[in-house]
Write a protein that holds these residues in place. Structure first.
Motif, PDB file in Angstrom:
ATOM      1  N   HIS A 167       0.916  -1.254   0.073  1.00 53.65           N
ATOM      2  CA  HIS A 167      -0.075  -0.064  -0.118  1.00 53.65           C
ATOM      3  C   HIS A 167       1.043   1.303   0.052  1.00 53.65           C
ATOM      4  O   HIS A 167       2.079   1.275   0.361  1.00 53.65           O
ATOM      5  N   GLN A 172       3.462   7.690   3.819  1.00 55.78           N
ATOM      6  CA  GLN A 172       3.174   8.204   5.244  1.00 55.78           C
ATOM      7  C   GLN A 172       4.467   8.468   5.898  1.00 55.78           C
ATOM      8  O   GLN A 172       4.824   9.522   6.597  1.00 55.78           O
ATOM      9  N   ARG A 193       0.307  -6.822  -4.627  1.00 50.42           N
ATOM     10  CA  ARG A 193      -0.179  -7.943  -3.702  1.00 50.42           C
ATOM     11  C   ARG A 193      -0.279  -9.315  -4.338  1.00 50.42           C
ATOM     12  O   ARG A 193      -0.749  -9.378  -5.525  1.00 50.42           O
ATOM     13  N   GLN A 207      -2.594   3.036  -5.863  1.00 54.50           N
ATOM     14  CA  GLN A 207      -3.452   3.893  -4.922  1.00 54.50           C
ATOM     15  C   GLN A 207      -3.032   5.222  -4.572  1.00 54.50           C
ATOM     16  O   GLN A 207      -1.980   5.511  -5.316  1.00 54.50           O
ATOM     17  N   GLU A 209      -2.526   7.893  -1.287  1.00 52.01           N
ATOM     18  CA  GLU A 209      -2.607   8.012   0.120  1.00 52.01           C
ATOM     19  C   GLU A 209      -2.666   9.453   0.387  1.00 52.01           C
ATOM     20  O   GLU A 209      -1.998  10.057  -0.094  1.00 52.01           O
ATOM     21  N   PHE A 247      -8.234  -0.364  10.851  1.00 47.73           N
ATOM     22  CA  PHE A 247      -6.795  -0.150  10.156  1.00 47.73           C
ATOM     23  C   PHE A 247      -5.684  -0.260  11.205  1.00 47.73           C
ATOM     24  O   PHE A 247      -6.209   0.551  12.273  1.00 47.73           O
ATOM     25  N   GLY A 281     -10.690   3.699   2.286  1.00 47.34           N
ATOM     26  CA  GLY A 281     -10.589   3.424   3.854  1.00 47.34           C
ATOM     27  C   GLY A 281      -9.753   4.786   4.447  1.00 47.34           C
ATOM     28  O   GLY A 281      -9.131   5.589   3.823  1.00 47.34           O
ATOM     29  N   CYS A 282     -10.016   5.260   5.776  1.00 44.90           N
ATOM     30  CA  CYS A 282      -9.688   6.085   6.473  1.00 44.90           C
ATOM     31  C   CYS A 282      -9.883   6.276   7.853  1.00 44.90           C
ATOM     32  O   CYS A 282     -10.056   5.117   8.674  1.00 44.90           O
ATOM     33  N   GLY A 283      -9.139   7.080   8.422  1.00 46.12           N
ATOM     34  CA  GLY A 283      -9.364   7.198  10.052  1.00 46.12           C
ATOM     35  C   GLY A 283      -8.484   8.517  10.540  1.00 46.12           C
ATOM     36  O   GLY A 283      -7.625   9.084   9.702  1.00 46.12           O
ATOM     37  N   PHE A 305      -6.084   8.666   4.801  1.00 47.35           N
ATOM     38  CA  PHE A 305      -7.062   7.993   3.838  1.00 47.35           C
ATOM     39  C   PHE A 305      -6.297   7.406   2.669  1.00 47.35           C
ATOM     40  O   PHE A 305      -5.292   7.842   2.609  1.00 47.35           O
ATOM     41  N   GLY A 306      -6.805   6.329   2.138  1.00 50.75           N
ATOM     42  CA  GLY A 306      -6.150   5.546   1.105  1.00 50.75           C
ATOM     43  C   GLY A 306      -7.236   4.820   0.322  1.00 50.75           C
ATOM     44  O   GLY A 306      -8.391   4.352   0.576  1.00 50.75           O
TER      45      GLY A 306
HETATM   46  N1  DAH Z   1      -3.434   1.175   3.236  1.00 52.32           N
HETATM   47  C1  DAH Z   1      -5.054   0.608   3.338  1.00 52.32           C
HETATM   48  C2  DAH Z   1      -5.097  -0.560   2.379  1.00 52.32           C
HETATM   49  O1  DAH Z   1      -4.185  -0.533   1.331  1.00 52.32           O
HETATM   50  C3  DAH Z   1      -5.823   1.946   2.880  1.00 52.32           C
HETATM   51  C4  DAH Z   1      -5.900   2.829   3.978  1.00 52.32           C
HETATM   52  C5  DAH Z   1      -7.069   2.962   4.797  1.00 52.32           C
HETATM   53  C6  DAH Z   1      -5.124   3.773   4.017  1.00 52.32           C
HETATM   54  C7  DAH Z   1      -7.050   3.592   5.956  1.00 52.32           C
HETATM   55  C8  DAH Z   1      -5.334   4.951   5.140  1.00 52.32           C
HETATM   56  C9  DAH Z   1      -6.196   4.839   5.946  1.00 52.32           C
HETATM   57  O2  DAH Z   1      -4.473   5.942   5.157  1.00 52.32           O
HETATM   58  O3  DAH Z   1      -6.277   5.577   7.244  1.00 52.32           O
HETATM   59  O4  DAH Z   1      -6.085  -1.053   2.425  1.00 52.32           O
END
Ligand code: DAH
Length: 337
Positions: A167, A172, A193, A207, A209, A247, A281-283, A305-306
């Protein structure tokens, strides 16, 4: 004398050759100033008896004309075969250049980065061949933790420490390594992957990020940022919803859905009659992640987020099979010019 010249005329008419060198030898044989046959015959002319002069003069001229005609004829024949059979028509319009175009993944990537750059996000990049630290450990994946299994990793040469990044979250870590808040950056790139290739999964994909760290960054900022993105990308009537998720590197974590752009949320076979499509996805960045990257987690908070670029492109353009992006079939690619 006259009969000799007449024989020569016959000989000249029968002569043939297929290249200019031989033709030049032929020409010199008759016209050479030193010993050409015609030159000599014209010299002999004065010795011809008076009464024969007129007839002899006529055949001599015939010979000269025959040689010249034969040379002209053979020359044009050789030249026309030389330039093969191409007939030039200078009035024809030129051939149109077959121009290339951007790959749809690049186009969508550019669109996404443009949207976030309007919010002040910079672009940062990292390597595709990474180490365990940047892909897992510094992102709060404990060793032996099953979360590592969520991402089927390709290792490089059986070395468990060197791997292809699964990812772009690894970027980051690199950004935090090199800078202090405020940080507001997005990181597009290719990820890998170990998955079976199908219409919905590939072993290589892309992706983007996102990372925002500053004082007083809240979950509301995250929500607002993603809503802005969704409306810019999919249209101003787009709605978003956040579902709780997990995550290792964010707490709390969420998955974000947008209202289905095809049916407007009413339900169709693309959104499986739910009215919603998952996009990312995020947080909030887990304080453990901030601390292990030397950022004061009391002073600073952040969100991340990603998202998968292929997924966004499929939703945006209604593409049903992920493999289309990698086959480089021109009939597919040309639709995006
Ligand atoms: N890295 C995760 C993936 O590849 C995606 C992701 C989810 C990135 C939440 C983030 C995050 O920065 O906060 O599935």
């Amino acid at each position: 004398m006259t009969t000799k010249v007449k024989e020569l005329i016959e000989e000249v008419k029968k002569f043939s050759c297929d290249n200019l060198e031989d033709l030049e030898v032929f020409r010199l044989r008759f016209f050479s100033k030193k010993n050409g046959k015609l030159t000599e015959l014209f010299k002999d002319f004065k010795n011809v008896p008076k009464e024969e002069k007129k007839d002899f003069g006529i055949v001599l001229n015939n010979l000269k004309n025959a040689v010249s005609d034969q040379i002209d004829f053979l020359k044009s024949k050789i030249n026309s075969t030389d330039s093969s059979d191409i007939k030039l028509d200078l009035s024809l319009p030129g051939y149109a250049e077959n121009k290339g175009s951007r790959h749809p993944i690049s186009m969508v990537k550019n669109e996404i980065t443009e949207i976030f750059s309007r919010l002040g996000f910079t672009i940062s990049e990292g390597p595709e061949i990474e180490d365990d630290h940047h892909v897992f450990s510094a992102l709060n994946f404990p060793e032996e933790h099953p979360a590592r299994d969520m991402q089927d990793t390709f290792f490089v040469e059986k070395n468990p420490d060197i791997l292809l990044r699964t990812h772009t979250s690894s970027v980051q870590v690199r950004v935090m390594d090199n800078s202090q808040p405020p940080i507001r950056t997005i990181s597009p790139g290719r990820v890998f992957r170990n998955e079976a290739i199908s219409a919905r999964a590939h072993c290589i994909f892309h992706q983007i990020e996102g990372l925002y760290i500053d004082e007083n960054v809240s979950f509301a900022d995250l929500k607002q940022t993603l809503m802005y993105f969704a409306k810019e990308m999919f249209g101003k009537d787009t709605k978003i919803r956040l579902r709780p998720s997990y995550f290792p590197f964010t707490e709390p974590s969420a998955e974000v859905d947008i209202s289905c752009s095809l049916c407007g949320g009413k339900g169709c076979n693309v959104c499986k009659y739910t009215g919603w499509l998952e996009i990312l996805g995020c947080g909030m960045v887990d304080p453990n992640v901030l601390e292990s990257n030397n950022i004061d987690s009391v002073k600073y908070t952040g969100f991340a987020f990603g998202m998968g670029i292929e997924r966004i492109a499929m939703l945006k353009y209604g593409i049903k099979d992920l493999r289309m992006f990698f086959e480089n079939d021109l009939r597919f690619l040309k639709q995006f010019v």
